[in-house]
Each structure stands twice: as C-alpha cells, then as structure tokens.
Design an enzyme around this catalytic site. Structure first.
Site, PDB file in Angstrom:
ATOM      1  N   GLY A  22      41.770  45.976  52.892  1.00  0.00           N
ATOM      2  CA  GLY A  22      40.785  46.762  52.145  1.00  0.00           C
ATOM      3  C   GLY A  22      40.683  46.415  50.669  1.00  0.00           C
ATOM      4  N   ALA A  23      41.361  45.345  50.230  1.00  0.00           N
ATOM      5  CA  ALA A  23      41.338  45.019  48.799  1.00  0.00           C
ATOM      6  C   ALA A  23      39.906  44.879  48.290  1.00  0.00           C
ATOM      7  CB  ALA A  23      42.114  43.723  48.540  1.00  0.00           C
ATOM      8  N   GLU A  24      39.049  44.271  49.111  1.00  0.00           N
ATOM      9  CA  GLU A  24      37.685  44.024  48.647  1.00  0.00           C
ATOM     10  C   GLU A  24      36.863  45.310  48.548  1.00  0.00           C
ATOM     11  OE1 GLU A  24      39.379  41.880  50.527  1.00  0.00           O
ATOM     12  OE2 GLU A  24      39.356  40.221  49.105  1.00  0.00           O
TER      13      GLU A  24
ATOM     14  N   ASN B 222      45.226  39.657  47.800  1.00  0.00           N
ATOM     15  CA  ASN B 222      44.675  39.264  46.500  1.00  0.00           C
ATOM     16  C   ASN B 222      44.436  40.483  45.616  1.00  0.00           C
ATOM     17  OD1 ASN B 222      42.505  39.373  48.755  1.00  0.00           O
ATOM     18  ND2 ASN B 222      41.414  39.976  46.894  1.00  0.00           N
TER      19      ASN B 222
ATOM     20  N   ASP C   8      40.789  34.921  45.626  1.00  0.00           N
ATOM     21  CA  ASP C   8      41.027  35.534  46.926  1.00  0.00           C
ATOM     22  C   ASP C   8      42.245  34.923  47.614  1.00  0.00           C
ATOM     23  OD1 ASP C   8      40.505  37.259  49.078  1.00  0.00           O
ATOM     24  OD2 ASP C   8      39.374  35.712  50.142  1.00  0.00           O
TER      25      ASP C   8
ATOM     26  N   LYS D  70      47.319  30.714  51.739  1.00  0.00           N
ATOM     27  CA  LYS D  70      45.998  30.199  51.406  1.00  0.00           C
ATOM     28  C   LYS D  70      45.994  29.206  50.254  1.00  0.00           C
ATOM     29  CE  LYS D  70      42.908  34.103  52.508  1.00  0.00           C
ATOM     30  NZ  LYS D  70      41.981  35.065  51.859  1.00  0.00           N
TER      31      LYS D  70
HETATM   32 CA    CA Z   1      41.124  38.870  50.513  1.00  0.00          CA
END
Ligand code: CA
Length: 723
Positions: A210-212, A288, A333, A360
């Site tokens: 849910g970071a975004e 992130n 991200d 990533k």
């Molecule tokens: Ca992310």
C-alpha cells in the site's frame, strides 16, 4: 509494490507474463563453470532442520527459504522422462503467484481473490475450497497491482493465509473449516495482503502492501493458535508530535524532513520475510518510500529510514535488532521486499550464518544474520547508475549518484537497473553453492512531478512523461535465469532460455526448475545451466515458484500456471512425476483478435479527456500489461461497439471475476464514454495503419517480443519497463 506490481496489477486479466517471453529463444547458454570452482564451499544449511520428510511445509519449503529439495529420484539424468501425474484446473481468473504447500499428504494453493484449494497430493482429488469473500470493489480503488496471492502457511494442523482486504484466515487443514480470523489492517485504509505469512515459534508474521496509496508500513505478529495480536512494528516514524511508538523511530525520524507523515512514508513489507530459528530473529524487507521521489516526500534530503531496507526484529517481542538500508533516499520504487534466504556459507574458511537478498536495485547482498554486518555486496547485472559505489567502512552504505536525485535535479532520469528481481522466488542449492534468480537487466525513465497520481496512487511521478533524452543502450539487456555464486559474488552462468520473471526451485538431483517462454515449464542442470527438459502447460505463464515433494516413495514436482490468453487453457495446478501418464487436454487453437471498431465519435474535448482518463486508469494493465502477457488490447474489444456494453464492464463490473473490477468509485458514465471515444479513435488509427509484420499481437497475447508497440499507440507509461 513495484511498477511491476503497480504496472501490471489491477485490471482485466492476468498480469502474469512478466516473465521473459519472446526473448527466450536466444541460444546463448553462457556456461560459466565457476560454479564448480574450488573456492565456493557452502555447507549444507543447518536450517533444513527437522524437516526431512520430503514435504514442502512452508512458503520457502522450510525456515531458510532456500527452496532446495534434498530428493534425488528425479535428477539431471532422468528429468526428460517427467510426465503429468495429475492436474487440476483452477477457475479463478487473474494473476497466479502462488507457491503450493504440501503438508501431511495434502497440497494447498491460493488463487486470485485470496481463495484456497486443498488437494490430495497423490491423487489430485479436491478436498476443500475456501473463499474468504473479499469485496471485489477493492481492486478498483486500493490495489496497486493484482488480485493475486502468493501462498499459505501451515502450522499445527492449520492452513493460514492473508486476504486482499488485510485479514489473516486460519482454516482446519483437513476440513477447510475456519478456526480463526484476524483483521491485520485498518479496513478504512488502502492496505492489502498478497504475500504469504511466515510462521515461527508459534507466531504468524505478516506485512502488507500500500505504499503507493500513501500508507505507513508495518510488520505484525499473531498467535498461530488463536489469532491474537502479539506485536506490531512500524517501518517508518509517524508525526513526531504524537510521540514515537518504538524507541528507534526517534532516531529514524531524524532521517526525514518536512511533513512526511501526511503522505504515509511507505516502506510496506509486502513480500520477503524469513524466520531464523538460529538467531531468533524475523528478518524482512521493507518497501519503497512514498511518494517515490525522495525530495518530494522529504524535502532537503535524509535517508528516510526504514524504507528500502532489510530489518531484523526479535521474533518473540518485535523489538528492533538491526537494519541495513539498501537504498537510502530511494526515488525509483526500489522496494526491498524481494525474497530473503538464510544459509551457512563458508567465507574466508569460516562457517558464517547469512541472509541473502537480490532485490529490485540490482545488488546481491550477503549479510551476517545475527548482526546485520554486510559481508559483501555486488551488482548481479552488468551496470547500475543509481549508485557509484559502497562505503565499506560504513557497513557498505551505498554512495548515491547525485544526478539520479530526480526530485532535486528537476530532470528526468533513466534509472539502471530497474525491477531487476521483484517477488519471484529464488532458490539456493547448498550442493552447488549457487543462488538461482530470475533476473532482468533494463532501464526505466522517470520524471518527478510533486502530486502526480496514477489512478488512486500518489506517485509524484508523471507516468505519461519520459526523460528528455534517449534511454541508455544496455549491452546484455533482457531477462534470463541467473546462477549466482554468493561467496565469490560472481555469476556462475546465465541462460536466456530461462526467465527473468519466473520463480525457481532447486534439488539435490542437480536441477533447477523454472517457468519459461510463453507457457512452458522447464528444468536446467544446476551446475551449468543447460536446459534438460521443457514441457507446455497448455495454459498461461508461470511466475511463481514450483515445489517438489515425496509421497509413498514417489517424488513429485508441482507448479501453478496462469490461464492462457486468447482462449487458452484455464489456470492449472500441474503435478509431475517420472511415471506420470496423465494427458492434458489439447490446447485450443489461438484466437486471432479481430479489429472491428465502430466509427469515430466524440468532441475534441471529450477525446482529450478520454485519453487523459485512459492514461490515469487503464494503461497500467492495457498498455504495458498487454505487451507483457495476458491483458487484453482494448482496441480489439467488441465492447467498444456499444456504450452500454462498455459501461457494463467498466462501471457494472461484468467481468470482475476475470479481474476487471468496477471502476465506479473512480469514474462516472460520462468519463467512461470519453474513454470509449478515445479507444475507438486509436482502434481506427490502428485499422488505417496496420502494424508491420511481426509488430502486431499474436493470438496468445503479445509477449515481450511485440515490444515494437504500434507507433500510433498512446503514450506508453511503461514503455521502458523492459527496456
Ligand atoms: Ca512499490
């Protein structure tokens, strides 16, 4: 979650084929034989512990999450004789990311919408199915990336898993009857669970995504027997005026500027977690920072702890023990939530208990599990431009490239690498000493714009803009299966027939299993990477990891493939053995899409609005997603022919079981008609200017090979995703 996660999730169909698809055929089998060099000498992992029964009882098989199976009945000499022992079709449509669990003769798989199936692991008989009744409308408003689930945990006769609406559910393993249920998130917030819970010392550990959606991440622990909450650990500080819930948040807050709590901060731990019985720690990765550009969420700088970090807590109490921040001040991200694996390695002649991760950002980390001391870190792809090196005297803190600070420079940046390894499982074979990784070497261009949203997601990145310079030419770009020697921090081999987006599993039979190509399942020799066996699943791609188990003297390999595109087979659980004789139904002929749009309509203003709304709400899946796999190309949709039909899908949710949920909370009827006008226009443009041979869509759904997107397609937010 990632662009990956965020650029594929949401919508109509399966975001599956994140895997390398068309790249595959390159015959370059780069056989480095360093795997067998005398320098590597890993001990068999202590963490294989008591589980010698041939079962696969937790997400990563055991606490170490090595996904290494000490069985040899199926091996490099006979793997070509594998056949289907049994299979089961799975009705749910959407992304399949599940790793099966096999415990006490039963096989458990999760499906989209957080459902669980139980099968007899020998016969394939379906024993029970559980639907936690996740509200479907969540997908349109609060999910970045998919309606998928990555698997269950097993504990003392109970199957325990997370749901998209933030619950943990425990069901009786034999009957599927609910034992307990716990809400781990505030249902008012856009927090979701797609990851598998891990269990240690009788405690269930779970994070969330849910970071975004401007959230504040945390890990929590729950009693596996009762579902009672035991502890809760915030990954970023809240408003200092409210006091700090944990002592370490006081110094973490000194690494932030501005009023970060108003946009949550991010750091949601949505996938990688290991429980380490040797140290008594639960070690996990955090997501992130949010919004994405560091300068936007924390003006004036700061590392922004504990975003993009590996964190270790005392598993009993949830108290902080150590952290290593892989990317301070992340702007790209760089969720650090990729799988974590523990092992005993021999380093400088000394047995060392380590945790390993290849996230990533493209760096492979080997870290002492007890202390967080970084033993080594090295790029596992050819280059990176977000850092310039490591400060080894400061526990290998990365030295950031100031030019990559997009929020501060005000210029766009093609970050290298990007989405190098996201959630797809890795596996470590103590016999070869190698970690097997799906890897992607690519760049992605971002332009910072404070407040810019994508649907409901506050990214502060304008996804419709590209940097004003050409993307870097990356030699060796693409996706492949990579074997990495963690002791010597170097590549042992890579195979471009392998996938950059499908999980791996390795065995004592000198094998690595992975999904490959459009819809194949394959085995490679663990020591040198030669492909030894490959079979068609008849359905869609495989993104998750496979498992292997032994039951009544027979070794099986099990994997879940997503549904095929364009009329292909349904999603399917496939179980193989050496004497497997079951026949899969013949795959249907490819469905050739028909381009038949109605006449253009709409005013200039309506068309412009439609394009804007389409970019905001639909491109995540239907542009980048279409090229990655199974998302429909809406220009070919028969729904374009009539407003009521189109509206029944977009607002009415007529295809919600397919993963295309109602957007009624985000769009109204006028919006939807504007989107239809835009799509009709681009469909007619395509009809008037058909793509060159090879540039169009095949019946099986694009695939990465179709990266030559039609030139008249709208601006492609994810055009650089796979570079
Ligand atoms: Ca992310």
């Amino acid at each position: 979650m990632g662009l990956n996660e965020s650029f594929h999730l949401c919508c109509w169909g399966d975001y599956m084929n994140m895997r390398s698809t068309a790249i595959g055929v390159a015959l370059a089998v780069t056989l480095g034989l360093a795997a067998c060099s005398g320098q590597q000498s890993n001990q068999s992992a202590a963490t294989q512990s008591a589980d010698t029964s041939g079962q696969w009882r937790s997400h990563g098989r055991d606490d170490s999450e090595q996904r290494y199976v000490p069985l040899t009945q199926i091996n490099a000499d006979n793997v070509s004789q594998l056949g289907v022992a049994w299979f089961a079709d799975l009705a749910e449509r959407g992304g399949y990311q599940t790793t099966p669990v096999m415990a006490d003769g039963r096989l458990y798989v999760t499906t989209p919408w957080s459902k669980v199936y139980a099968f007899d692991a020998k016969t394939g008989e379906q024993l029970w199915k559980y639907d936690p009744q996740v509200p479907r409308e969540l997908a349109a408003t609060s999910l970045c990336c998919n309606i998928s689930n990555r698997g269950v945990a097993y504990w003392n006769g109970k199957v325990i898993w997370g749901t998209l609406d933030g619950r943990l559910v425990a069901a009786d393993a034999k009957t599927g009857q609910k034992v307990w249920e716990a809400q781990t998130t505030d249902p008012e917030l856009a927090l979701s669970i797609t990851g598998a819970p891990r269990i240690g010392d009788g405690k269930v550990f779970i994070g969330q995504a849910g970071a975004e959606f401007h959230q504040r991440g945390y890990l929590s622990a729950w009693d596996a027997e009762t579902g009672q909450k035991l502890w809760h650990w915030w990954a970023v500080p809240g408003n200092p005026a409210d006091g700090f819930e944990q002592p370490e948040l006081e110094w973490a807050a000194k690494t932030w500027n501005g009023e970060w709590w108003k946009t949550g901060g991010g750091a949601t731990p949505w996938d990688g977690i290991v429980y380490d019985p040797e140290t008594g720690l639960v070690i996990f990765g955090t997501g992130n920072g949010a919004p994405w550009p560091a300068e936007v969420r924390s003006p004036g700088g700061g590392d922004n702890l504990f975003t993009s970090s590996i964190v270790a807590l005392d598993a009993k109490t949830g108290q902080y023990r150590w952290h290593y921040q892989t990317v301070p001040a992340d702007s790209f991200d760089f969720d650090n939530t990729s799988p974590l694996t523990t092992a005993d390695l021999t380093i400088d002649g000394k047995k060392t208990h380590v945790v390993m991760q290849a996230p990533k950002n493209g760096v492979f980390y080997v870290i002492e599990a007890a202390t967080g001391k970084v033993i080594s870190a090295n790029l596992f792809v050819p280059s990176a431009n977000w850092l310039t090196g490591f400060d080894k005297d400061n526990n290998w803190k990365p030295i950031l490239n100031p030019d990559a600070n997009i929020g501060k420079t005000g210029k766009g940046w093609f970050v290298v690498p990007f989405q190098t390894h996201v959630w797809n499982p890795q596996s470590f074979n103590p016999e070869t000493g190698l970690m097997y990784l799906p890897a992607r070497y690519a760049s992605y261009g971002m332009v910072s714009e404070a407040g810019a949203k994508m649907g409901n997601q506050l990214l502060s990145i304008n996804v419709a803009k590209r940097p004003e310079y050409a993307p870097p030419q990356l030699e060796g770009a693409g996706m492949y299966l990579l074997a990495w020697d963690p002791v010597n921090q170097r590549e042992a081999w890579k195979n471009r027939e392998g996938s950059g987006g499908s999980g791996t599993m390795t065995t004592a039979g000198n094998l690595v299993f992975q999904g490959t190509g459009q819809r194949n399942f394959s085995a490679f020799r663990a020591t040198d990477g030669q492909m030894l066996w490959s079979t068609e699943t008849q359905g869609g791609g495989i993104t998750a990891g496979s498992i292997s188990y032994e039951l009544d003297g027979t070794q099986y390999v099990a994997v879940v493939a997503g549904q095929g595109a364009g009329g292909g087979a349904p999603a399917r659980l496939l179980v193989y053995s050496l004497d497997g004789k079951a026949q899969l139904p013949a795959a249907g002929p490819p469905v050739v899409p028909v381009l038949n749009p109605p006449a253009n309509f709409g005013t200039a203003a309506q068309l412009a609005r439609g394009q804007d709304l389409y970019t905001q709400n639909c491109t995540i899946c239907h542009e980048s997603g279409a090229r990655m796999g199974n998302f429909p190309d809406l220009r070919y949709s028969a729904m374009l022919l009539a407003a009521p039909a189109f509206e029944s899908v977009v607002l009415g949710g007529a295809l919600s079981e397919n993963g295309m949920v109602s957007f009624s909370k985000a769009l109204n009827a006028e919006d939807v008609e504007a989107i239809r006008s835009h799509l009709v226009r681009v469909a007619n443009e395509l009809k008037a200017n058909p793509p060159q041979q090879g540039g169009g869509r095949g019946g099986q759904g694009g695939g990465r090979g179709a990266a030559a997107a039609p030139s008249n397609a709208p601006q492609q937010p994810a055009a650089g995703l796979h570079q």
